[in-house]
Design an enzyme around this catalytic site. Structure first.
Site, short mmCIF file in Angstrom:
data_model
loop_
_atom_site.label_atom_id
_atom_site.label_comp_id
_atom_site.label_asym_id
_atom_site.label_seq_id
_atom_site.Cartn_x
_atom_site.Cartn_y
_atom_site.Cartn_z
N GLU A 178 0.81 -1.22 0.00
CA GLU A 178 0.00 0.00 0.00
C GLU A 178 0.85 1.27 0.00
O GLU A 178 0.80 2.07 0.96
CB GLU A 178 -0.95 0.00 1.20
CG GLU A 178 -1.90 -1.18 1.23
CD GLU A 178 -2.88 -1.15 2.41
OE1 GLU A 178 -2.80 -0.26 3.25
OE2 GLU A 178 -3.74 -2.05 2.47
N GLU A 383 -5.05 -8.71 0.96
CA GLU A 383 -5.70 -8.36 2.23
C GLU A 383 -7.18 -8.15 2.00
O GLU A 383 -7.58 -7.48 1.04
CB GLU A 383 -5.16 -7.05 2.83
CG GLU A 383 -3.84 -7.16 3.51
CD GLU A 383 -3.38 -5.82 4.10
OE1 GLU A 383 -4.23 -4.99 4.48
OE2 GLU A 383 -2.16 -5.61 4.13
O1 IFM Z 1 -3.85 -3.04 9.27
C1 IFM Z 1 -3.85 -2.54 7.98
C2 IFM Z 1 -2.67 -3.09 7.19
O2 IFM Z 1 -1.47 -2.83 7.81
C3 IFM Z 1 -2.66 -2.49 5.82
N1 IFM Z 1 -3.92 -2.61 5.16
C4 IFM Z 1 -5.10 -2.22 5.88
C5 IFM Z 1 -5.11 -2.89 7.24
C6 IFM Z 1 -6.38 -2.48 8.03
O3 IFM Z 1 -6.39 -1.11 8.19
#
Ligand code: IFM
Length: 479
Positions: A178, A383
């Site tokens: 990200e 994710e």
């Molecule tokens: O916890 C975070 C992660 O580190 C990166 N993506 C989003 C998740 C939830 O906010």
């Protein structure tokens, strides 16, 4: 050849079968789980500094101990094995491996990841390593951080060290997690480390993160056996306009450029989008993009990692929205350079403990769009998940039906996208463990496994058992 779409099927009772080789995993990140912040030569990262700054993180929480994974890694791998996970996505802590961000590696740091990956392999779990999940060595921030080109060059050296040490056992690498958050929350709105609030620095950071990605892919490929997979993980925003008015559609275009195409353009197509240059012209002429950078950034990838939680709803400003789109804290400074005329709105529907709207159609639409825009690039959901206010009942059980419903609906969306032709190869549940949720500290629980912070005890939630069954069978039960 049987395509993934042909292999996936749905039955009348609503059960859905995923393709045979679909990868089922779970994900974490170093600063969020490891703890041991000053052990074995590790020095502070920007997140250590930020968390220790009063007022930055809820309750003054820090990652000093976190879930103590640095000491409990064996138990955590055993849990993954018990849950039948096929893969584990984790990140390497740069300041554990190369404390000042330059020079030789610390053996003990590398040994930790060697032991972890050996144990994973021993248990038949595929290690998926992310090189950077936001813990920049503080010394590199002191030298200018991501807005400076030198940080990208340092990152390439670090990537080479990691690949030399782990390339014989890690077959799947992700350069950055990200980068939008690193650039725009870290240097724009300041709600993430290092907490700077300068829109031009945020745009410079985005470019140097892109460059870091390209250089790291080259470094990993140069040092690892053929067949090693390289990728990047983007939190692609699924941006929807509030209405079909031209001005709202244009607001969505502007945010899509700043959230998504600023990365996918150079990384996947070898060019920044022209509309991004035009929109941000009042702030910068992008002269920090040097000759040859776009070729360096544009490296062939084996898949694109996609993180999705909620859609983004925007309009031309009407005074009713805010400049914050994602519940990552409130700041008077916008994370969106040159987008003062854009308002963000709460999408309809129920919300998670983060205040994020639950909308699995956003994931379906996003996957279909990516498959259309980049038809030959496989996708992996690196994710997806949800925070809820979980607690252990007097019998020590954690029931989390809302998380099961969230994951089931999002997996159904993935299944539908595959059936409609998207090449989605895997799904990583965020997160394996409850952990340090950045500016929210430990107040938000995303884990499939509950962590009792005072004792460190792990309790698999009902969702962990449910997910284990889906992973074991490759079949998603009907609603
Ligand atoms: O916890 C975070 C992660 O580190 C990166 N993506 C989003 C998740 C939830 O906010």
């Amino acid at each position: 050849m049987v395509t993934a779409a042909q292999q996936s099927g749905s039955a009348i009772d609503g059960t859905r079968t995923f393709p045979k080789n679909f990868l089922w995993g779970s994900a974490t990140a170093s600063y969020q789980i490891e703890g041991a912040a000053a052990e074995d030569g590790r020095t502070p990262s920007i997140w250590d500094t930020y968390a220790r700054t009063p007022g930055r993180v809820r309750n003054g929480d820090t990652g000093d101990i976190a879930t103590d994974h640095y000491h409990r890694w064996r138990e955590d791998v055993a849990l993954m094995a018990e849950l039948g996970l096929g893969a584990y996505r984790f990140s390497l802590a740069w300041p554990r491996i190369q404390p000042t961000g330059r020079g030789p590696a610390v053996q003990k740091g590398l040994d930790f990841y060697r032991r972890l990956t050996d144990e994973l392999l021993e248990k038949g779990i595929q290690p998926v390593a992310t090189l950077y999940h936001w813990d920049l060595p503080q010394e590199l921030e002191d030298a200018g951080g991501w807005p400076e080109r030198a940080t990208a060059e340092r990152f390439a050296e670090y990537a080479a060290i990691a690949a030399d040490a782990l390339g014989d056992r890690v077959k799947t690498w992700t350069t950055l997690n990200e980068p939008w958050c690193s650039a725009f929350l870290g240097y724009g709105s300041g709600v993430h480390a290092p907490g700077r609030t300068d829109p031009v620095a945020a745009l410079r950071a985005a470019h140097h993160l892109n460059l870091a990605h390209g250089l790291a892919v080259q470094a990993v490929r140069d040092r690892t056996p053929a067949g090693t997979q390289c990728s990047v993980t983007l939190n692609i925003h699924h941006v929807r306009p509030l209405t079909t008015r031209e001005a709202d559609v244009d607001a969505a275009r502007r945010i899509d450029a700043l959230a998504n195409r600023v990365f996918t353009g150079p990384m996947l197509q070898g060019a920044y989008p022209e509309d991004l240059f035009k929109d941000t012209a009042p702030l910068t002429d992008w002269s920090f993009v040097a000759d040859g950078d776009l070729e360096r950034i544009h490296q062939p990838l084996d898949f694109l990692g996609v993180n999705y939680y909620t859609p983004t709803l925007v309009s031309e400003t009407d005074g009713s929205g805010t400049h914050n789109s994602d519940g990552h804290g409130n700041s008077p400074h916008s994370p969106w350079p040159a987008a003062d005329k854009v308002s963000f709105h709460q999408p309809p529907g129920t919300t998670t403990a983060m205040g994020w709207a639950v909308d699995a159609t956003g994931l379906y639409d996003l996957l279909r769009r990516l498959s259309q825009d980049f038809p030959r690039l496989p996708l992996v959901i690196t994710e997806n998940g949800a925070a809820f206010d979980d607690y252990a009942d007097p019998e020590g059980r954690v029931n989390d039906p809302a998380r099961i419903a969230y994951v089931r609906d999002h997996l159904a969306a993935v299944h539908r996208a595959i059936a409609d032709g998207s090449d989605v190869r895997g799904y990583f549940l965020w997160s394996l463990l409850d952990n340090f949720e950045w500016a929210h500290g430990y107040s938000k629980r995303f884990g499939a496994v509950y962590v009792d912070y005072p004792t460190g005890t792990r309790i698999p939630k009902a969702s962990a058992r449910w997910y284990a069954e889906v992973a074991r069978t490759g079949v998603l039960p009907g609603a």
